[in-house]
Motif scaffolding. Structure first.
Motif, short mmCIF file in Angstrom:
data_model
loop_
_atom_site.label_atom_id
_atom_site.label_comp_id
_atom_site.label_asym_id
_atom_site.label_seq_id
_atom_site.Cartn_x
_atom_site.Cartn_y
_atom_site.Cartn_z
N LYS A 74 61.60 -3.89 -44.40
CA LYS A 74 61.19 -3.09 -43.22
C LYS A 74 59.78 -2.56 -43.47
CE LYS A 74 62.82 0.78 -40.37
NZ LYS A 74 62.24 0.26 -39.15
N ASP A 75 58.89 -2.86 -42.55
CA ASP A 75 57.49 -2.43 -42.62
C ASP A 75 56.77 -2.89 -43.89
OD1 ASP A 75 57.92 -1.07 -40.22
OD2 ASP A 75 58.62 0.72 -41.29
N LEU A 76 57.24 -3.94 -44.50
CA LEU A 76 56.56 -4.43 -45.71
C LEU A 76 56.73 -5.93 -45.84
CD1 LEU A 76 55.02 -3.51 -48.29
CD2 LEU A 76 57.23 -3.42 -49.44
N THR A 77 55.63 -6.63 -46.18
CA THR A 77 55.72 -8.06 -46.46
C THR A 77 54.61 -8.41 -47.44
OG1 THR A 77 55.93 -10.25 -45.46
CG2 THR A 77 54.28 -8.78 -44.48
N ARG A 85 58.72 1.02 -53.22
CA ARG A 85 58.41 0.69 -51.83
C ARG A 85 59.19 -0.56 -51.41
NH1 ARG A 85 52.88 -1.13 -49.62
NH2 ARG A 85 53.00 -2.40 -51.47
N ALA A 89 62.10 -0.86 -48.63
CA ALA A 89 61.94 -1.81 -47.52
C ALA A 89 63.16 -2.73 -47.40
CB ALA A 89 60.67 -2.64 -47.73
N GLN A 130 52.38 -13.41 -41.72
CA GLN A 130 51.65 -12.17 -41.43
C GLN A 130 50.58 -12.34 -40.38
OE1 GLN A 130 50.58 -9.89 -45.20
NE2 GLN A 130 51.37 -11.78 -46.07
N TYR A 146 61.49 -2.87 -30.24
CA TYR A 146 60.40 -3.38 -31.06
C TYR A 146 60.04 -2.38 -32.15
CZ TYR A 146 55.73 -4.69 -32.50
OH TYR A 146 54.64 -5.00 -33.25
N GLN A 147 59.97 -1.09 -31.75
CA GLN A 147 59.64 -0.05 -32.73
C GLN A 147 60.69 0.00 -33.83
OE1 GLN A 147 56.87 1.32 -32.85
NE2 GLN A 147 56.05 0.97 -30.79
N GLY A 149 62.09 -2.49 -35.03
CA GLY A 149 61.91 -3.66 -35.92
C GLY A 149 62.35 -4.99 -35.33
N TYR A 153 60.29 -12.57 -37.45
CA TYR A 153 59.64 -12.41 -38.75
C TYR A 153 59.30 -13.75 -39.41
CZ TYR A 153 60.77 -7.51 -38.44
OH TYR A 153 60.83 -6.21 -38.02
#
Ligand code: ADP
Length: 396
Positions: A74-77, A85, A89, A130, A146-147, A149, A153
């Protein structure tokens, strides 16, 4: 430099140890694994003891890094240090990837405790996507979804990135191969002014499958979506499905949500269609026996794969190479032939003899075919090891 790649399942731990020489060439020193793992801590101890006994490492100090092919954060790639972190995620999206995220979150934690001085690196399967344009990654859902998630992906990033790099090399485009190699450290670097765009469509067809469009070494879209059960029909997972199907079967078949989820992830895909197996080899054997549902499963798989290839043919305005990789893509010439049938008007012609004879990496298109068709064997662990090394080196 010794890099260990750890593959963590809910009850399994598999590993490969790679050694990189000064020129960055990797050799596989060892591989192994344990089933029915209840405690990753003792599995890590066993792994180190095995590597010590084989003379590959004397202690943890001889390990220069450990790489993990994490799935979805989540919020990380990207390719990043496997720290708090990353664990947060993975936990944040455990609902979307329940089979994959919890084992990695727990396993990474154990590795941190057991090997405190060793750099740990997470290579997310979403990392290759990305730079996908927003129009190709957004679903038409309310903004609040969307907010939370809900978006596309993409998965199999390690595999498709390897194809991007290797196909560029095979096509003599070392500029693009170098662009792919530095992607996670430098982002998409400028391409040579006036150079012809390099357009590749990569088909990872295996236990789970996806098709990715790649321009100049960077993904522009993929068949996989919010979760790894989207896109093509998977072995026993559903693939793309109209969202109305879920409330419909809940109401008409009286199924609770948990049961719908179970059936979509365990009893669908090639298994659900064929009623025979989740393994394409069994399905092909059943087709030989005249099983009509097995034939249908194969036909749906071919149709869906061609659908996605077609999608990227328009997005890329044609393609220079179509690539097959992973268990099905590498080993099944008949399926490759079906996927490439009647595409001559789009500039793609297979060479049937080359296609039938190929056993490893190589080209299977006809000499006069403007679109090249390649088979490139997948080696996802090697990709993780290379990216782990690049991540560690770029931080030193
Ligand atoms: P995973 O996605 O689990 O890593 P693989 O990439 O190894 O899996 O692919 C596994 C799939 O490859 C299996 O479904 C199997 O049916 C298929 N496969 C392997 N060899 C062949 C073959 N000779 N013909 C057809 N399918 C094959």
């Amino acid at each position: 430099m010794n890099i260990l790649v750890a593959n963590l399942g809910s009850t399994s731990f598999k590993f490969r140890l790679f050694r990189f020489d000064g020129a960055g060439e990797a050799s596989l020193l060892a591989k192994g694994g344990y089933e029915r793992v209840t405690d990753y801590g003792s599995a890590i101890d066993d792994c180190l003891a095995e590597l010590r006994a084989a003379g590959h490492v004397r202690s943890a100090a001889d390990l220069h890094g450990v790489g993990f092919k994490t799935v979805l954060g989540k919020d990380l790639t990207g390719c990043v240090p496997a720290d708090e972190r990353v664990i947060a995620a993975l936990e944040g999206f455990r609902e979307i990837a329940p089979a994959h995220n919890p084992p990695y979150a727990t396993g990474i934690q154990r590795f941190r405790e057991k090997l405190p001085g060793v750099p740990l690196v997470a290579l997310f399967e979403t990392a290759f996507y990305q730079w996908v344009p927003e129009a190709a990654s957004r679903y038409a859902v309310p903004e609040t979804w969307y907010q939370a998630g809900v978006r596309r992906y993409g998965f199999h990033g390690a595999s498709h990135k390897f194809v991007a790099e290797r196909s560029a090399e095979l096509l003599g485009r070392d500029d693009i191969a170098a662009r792919v190699r530095s992607l996670y450290q430098a982002g998409p670097t400028p391409v040579k002014a006036g150079a012809k765009p390099l357009r590749v469509i990569s088909c990872h067809l295996g236990g789970s499958s996806s098709v990715t469009g790649i321009r100049d070494g960077v993904a522009i879209g993929t068949s996989m979506g919010l979760s790894p059960q989207s896109g093509l029909p998977q072995n026993n997972r559903v693939g793309d499905l109209d969202s109305a199907a879920v409330p419909f079967v809940m109401k008409t078949l009286g199924l609770p949500l948990a049961e719908v989820e179970r059936q979509m992830t365990k009893e669908s895909g090639l298994l659900g269609l064929s009623g025979v197996s989740n393994d394409l080899r069994d399905i092909l054997a059943a087709i030989q026996q005249g099983n009509a549902r097995a034939q249908l499963a194969l036909d749906v798989f071919v149709h869906s794969t061609r659908h996605w290839i077609g999608s990227f043919l328009t997005a890329l305005n044609g393609c220079d190479a179509l690539v097959f990789t992973a268990g099905i893509g590498e080993n099944n010439p008949n399926l490759r032939a079906a996927l490439c049938a009647e595409l001559d008007q789009l500039g793609l012609v297979l060479d049937p003899a080359k296609n039938a004879a190929l056993r490893t990496e190589g080209e299977i298109s006809a000499a006069h075919s403007p679109v090249k068709v390649f088979v490139i064997p997948a080696n996802e662990e090697l990709v993780v090891a290379r990216e782990t090394l690049r991540c560690i080196s770029s931080r030193n």
